[in-house]
Write an enzyme that holds these catalytic residues in place. Structure first.
Site, PDB file in Angstrom:
ATOM      1  N   GLN A   1      60.506 -32.479 -12.846  1.00  0.00           N
ATOM      2  CA  GLN A   1      61.425 -31.918 -13.848  1.00  0.00           C
ATOM      3  C   GLN A   1      60.655 -31.075 -14.854  1.00  0.00           C
ATOM      4  O   GLN A   1      59.508 -31.388 -15.192  1.00  0.00           O
ATOM      5  CB  GLN A   1      62.172 -33.036 -14.605  1.00  0.00           C
ATOM      6  CG  GLN A   1      63.357 -33.620 -13.885  1.00  0.00           C
ATOM      7  CD  GLN A   1      62.973 -34.773 -12.980  1.00  0.00           C
ATOM      8  OE1 GLN A   1      61.942 -35.406 -13.164  1.00  0.00           O
ATOM      9  NE2 GLN A   1      63.799 -35.032 -11.973  1.00  0.00           N
TER      10      GLN A   1
ATOM     11  N   CYS B   1      67.198 -37.831 -18.207  1.00  0.00           N
ATOM     12  CA  CYS B   1      66.017 -38.236 -17.441  1.00  0.00           C
ATOM     13  C   CYS B   1      65.296 -39.293 -18.263  1.00  0.00           C
ATOM     14  O   CYS B   1      64.730 -38.987 -19.316  1.00  0.00           O
ATOM     15  CB  CYS B   1      65.101 -37.052 -17.157  1.00  0.00           C
ATOM     16  SG  CYS B   1      63.611 -37.508 -16.241  1.00  0.00           S
ATOM     17  N   GLY B   2      65.331 -40.526 -17.784  1.00  0.00           N
ATOM     18  CA  GLY B   2      64.777 -41.620 -18.565  1.00  0.00           C
ATOM     19  C   GLY B   2      63.275 -41.544 -18.758  1.00  0.00           C
ATOM     20  O   GLY B   2      62.758 -41.743 -19.864  1.00  0.00           O
ATOM     21  N   ASN B   3      62.536 -41.257 -17.680  1.00  0.00           N
ATOM     22  CA  ASN B   3      61.079 -41.183 -17.799  1.00  0.00           C
ATOM     23  C   ASN B   3      60.655 -40.036 -18.711  1.00  0.00           C
ATOM     24  O   ASN B   3      59.718 -40.171 -19.508  1.00  0.00           O
ATOM     25  CB  ASN B   3      60.445 -41.025 -16.418  1.00  0.00           C
ATOM     26  CG  ASN B   3      60.553 -42.290 -15.581  1.00  0.00           C
ATOM     27  OD1 ASN B   3      60.424 -43.395 -16.084  1.00  0.00           O
ATOM     28  ND2 ASN B   3      60.796 -42.116 -14.291  1.00  0.00           N
TER      29      ASN B   3
ATOM     30  N   ASN C   1      74.105 -39.293 -16.219  1.00  0.00           N
ATOM     31  CA  ASN C   1      74.023 -38.538 -14.973  1.00  0.00           C
ATOM     32  C   ASN C   1      74.452 -39.471 -13.837  1.00  0.00           C
ATOM     33  O   ASN C   1      74.422 -40.691 -13.969  1.00  0.00           O
ATOM     34  CB  ASN C   1      72.611 -37.977 -14.749  1.00  0.00           C
ATOM     35  CG  ASN C   1      71.539 -39.062 -14.742  1.00  0.00           C
ATOM     36  OD1 ASN C   1      71.783 -40.216 -15.088  1.00  0.00           O
ATOM     37  ND2 ASN C   1      70.338 -38.693 -14.364  1.00  0.00           N
TER      38      ASN C   1
ATOM     39  N   HIS D   1      74.835 -41.688 -10.386  1.00  0.00           N
ATOM     40  CA  HIS D   1      73.997 -42.457  -9.467  1.00  0.00           C
ATOM     41  C   HIS D   1      74.878 -43.216  -8.487  1.00  0.00           C
ATOM     42  O   HIS D   1      75.974 -43.663  -8.833  1.00  0.00           O
ATOM     43  CB  HIS D   1      73.144 -43.470 -10.227  1.00  0.00           C
ATOM     44  CG  HIS D   1      72.130 -42.849 -11.123  1.00  0.00           C
ATOM     45  ND1 HIS D   1      70.830 -42.587 -10.732  1.00  0.00           N
ATOM     46  CD2 HIS D   1      72.228 -42.404 -12.400  1.00  0.00           C
ATOM     47  CE1 HIS D   1      70.175 -42.027 -11.740  1.00  0.00           C
ATOM     48  NE2 HIS D   1      71.010 -41.896 -12.757  1.00  0.00           N
TER      49      HIS D   1
ATOM     50  N   GLU E   1      66.122 -38.111  -5.869  1.00  0.00           N
ATOM     51  CA  GLU E   1      66.701 -37.532  -7.085  1.00  0.00           C
ATOM     52  C   GLU E   1      67.419 -36.230  -6.786  1.00  0.00           C
ATOM     53  O   GLU E   1      66.925 -35.380  -6.038  1.00  0.00           O
ATOM     54  CB  GLU E   1      65.604 -37.283  -8.133  1.00  0.00           C
ATOM     55  CG  GLU E   1      65.092 -38.549  -8.780  1.00  0.00           C
ATOM     56  CD  GLU E   1      64.414 -38.261 -10.102  1.00  0.00           C
ATOM     57  OE1 GLU E   1      65.077 -37.694 -11.008  1.00  0.00           O
ATOM     58  OE2 GLU E   1      63.225 -38.584 -10.240  1.00  0.00           O
ATOM     59  N   ARG E   2      68.558 -36.100  -7.392  1.00  0.00           N
ATOM     60  CA  ARG E   2      69.357 -34.879  -7.293  1.00  0.00           C
ATOM     61  C   ARG E   2      68.517 -33.675  -7.705  1.00  0.00           C
ATOM     62  O   ARG E   2      68.013 -33.591  -8.822  1.00  0.00           O
ATOM     63  CB  ARG E   2      70.572 -35.043  -8.212  1.00  0.00           C
ATOM     64  CG  ARG E   2      71.494 -33.869  -8.339  1.00  0.00           C
ATOM     65  CD  ARG E   2      72.616 -34.149  -9.329  1.00  0.00           C
ATOM     66  NE  ARG E   2      72.141 -34.498 -10.663  1.00  0.00           N
ATOM     67  CZ  ARG E   2      72.889 -34.459 -11.761  1.00  0.00           C
ATOM     68  NH1 ARG E   2      74.166 -34.105 -11.681  1.00  0.00           N
ATOM     69  NH2 ARG E   2      72.401 -34.792 -12.926  1.00  0.00           N
TER      70      ARG E   2
ATOM     71  N   CYS F   1      62.308 -43.067 -11.236  1.00  0.00           N
ATOM     72  CA  CYS F   1      63.464 -42.455 -11.897  1.00  0.00           C
ATOM     73  C   CYS F   1      63.975 -43.458 -12.917  1.00  0.00           C
ATOM     74  O   CYS F   1      64.457 -44.536 -12.546  1.00  0.00           O
ATOM     75  CB  CYS F   1      64.545 -42.110 -10.877  1.00  0.00           C
ATOM     76  SG  CYS F   1      66.068 -41.454 -11.607  1.00  0.00           S
ATOM     77  N   GLY F   2      63.855 -43.119 -14.196  1.00  0.00           N
ATOM     78  CA  GLY F   2      64.251 -44.044 -15.250  1.00  0.00           C
ATOM     79  C   GLY F   2      65.737 -44.317 -15.275  1.00  0.00           C
ATOM     80  O   GLY F   2      66.171 -45.477 -15.367  1.00  0.00           O
TER      81      GLY F   2
ATOM     82  N   GLY G   1      67.691 -43.920 -12.797  1.00  0.00           N
ATOM     83  CA  GLY G   1      67.973 -44.608 -11.545  1.00  0.00           C
ATOM     84  C   GLY G   1      67.680 -46.090 -11.640  1.00  0.00           C
ATOM     85  O   GLY G   1      68.437 -46.921 -11.111  1.00  0.00           O
TER      86      GLY G   1
END
Length: 283
Positions: A49, A80-82, A161, A163, A212-213, A221-222, A224
């Site tokens: 990203q 985006c968590g991370n 987002n 999932h 990931e999309r 993926c955070g 996720g």
């Protein structure tokens, strides 16, 4: 013409990697084409990203900055968590504080320092309504048949987002690269979807792999991990409360709080290197 010399940081959370550009002092005309060039792992910097730190928006009360996110395919995404942990760490270091509020397209998030290189983020409430995911039609999000194995009895969750989570006996044995693209672009998901396969281990931890999309298979993926934890708790496969989610890149701690349905994510941040984008890469 942007001119040469745009500084960036290459950061990651459990191997989910980002090019982070601070555009507060120097705006960057970021287009899909430019994002694709920067994200390219052969001719650009390379990342899952591309993240921008932008001035705060009036619609994000209390925020000190806005975080823009584009996946490796150049498309704008909501959360985006991370990356949130990475940006929060930078902003807290900059301000000398232990908490920070950040605006995103998914809403305002609050992050706190959880250790020298660890950050906890309140990702907000889990959203489980079919129209919140969103799905193309009214469906049961707790038992969702996508029509593609192993997603014939899946769970849909939005963390800002979309999932979709499938529980399997052995996440390691699943051909994620085979079915991931088809599930991501299934007609049931008008905004496309992030795809998670999860095994509930005997020790109560969750083993998760992710497609990931817009980025494909990533090491972590955070959002996720948050979705996987919420899905497992909705199915009563693990107790409501803190749970460890084991990703390819390492563990995250996820807590779906009973009091307000907010999801708390705790995990590490790291800087790999810093650099400057060459003028030849820019328009």
């Amino acid at each position: 013409m942007q001119g040469p010399g745009v500084p960036f940081r290459k950061m990651h959370g459990l191997g989910n990697d980002f090019v982070v550009i601070d555009t507060r002092a120097r705006p960057l005309a970021l287009t899909t084409a430019l994002a694709l060039r920067i994200a390219d792992r052969r001719e650009g910097v390379g990342c899952d990203q591309l993240v921008t730190i932008e001035p705060p928006r009036p619609e994000d009360p209390g925020s000190v900055a806005f975080m823009g996110i584009r996946n490796a395919d150049g498309c704008v995404v909501e959360a985006c968590g991370n990356a949130t942990r990475c940006v929060a760490h930078l902003l807290m270091e900059e301000a000398g504080t232990d908490t920070v509020t950040i605006g995103t397209l998914a809403g305002v998030v609050v992050a706190n320092r959880a250790g020298a290189d660890e950050v906890r983020v309140d990702m907000g409430p889990a959203r489980i309504g079919w129209d919140q995911i969103p799905l193309a039609e009214a469906r049961d999000t707790l038992h969702l048949d996508v029509g593609i194995a192993p997603f014939t009895d899946a769970v849909a969750v939005s963390m800002g987002n979309p999932h979709v989570v499938a529980f399997v006996c052995d996440a390691e044995a699943q051909g994620l690269a085979v079915f991931g693209p088809s599930v991501e672009r299934h007609a049931l998901f008008p905004a496309r979807v992030n795809v998670e396969i999860v095994t509930v281990r005997e020790d109560g931890r969750l083993r998760m792999r992710v497609w990931e999309r817009g980025s494909g298979i990533t090491r972590a993926c955070g959002t996720g991990a948050c979705a996987a934890a919420v899905a497992a708790m909705r199915r009563e496969l693990v107790p409501r409360g803190p749970v460890t989610v084991l990703l390819d890149g390492g563990p995250l701690t996820i807590d779906w709080r009973v009091a307000d349905d907010h999801v708390l994510m705790t995990g590490p941040v790291a800087t790999a290197f810093t650099g400057v984008l060459d003028g030849g890469l820019l328009p």
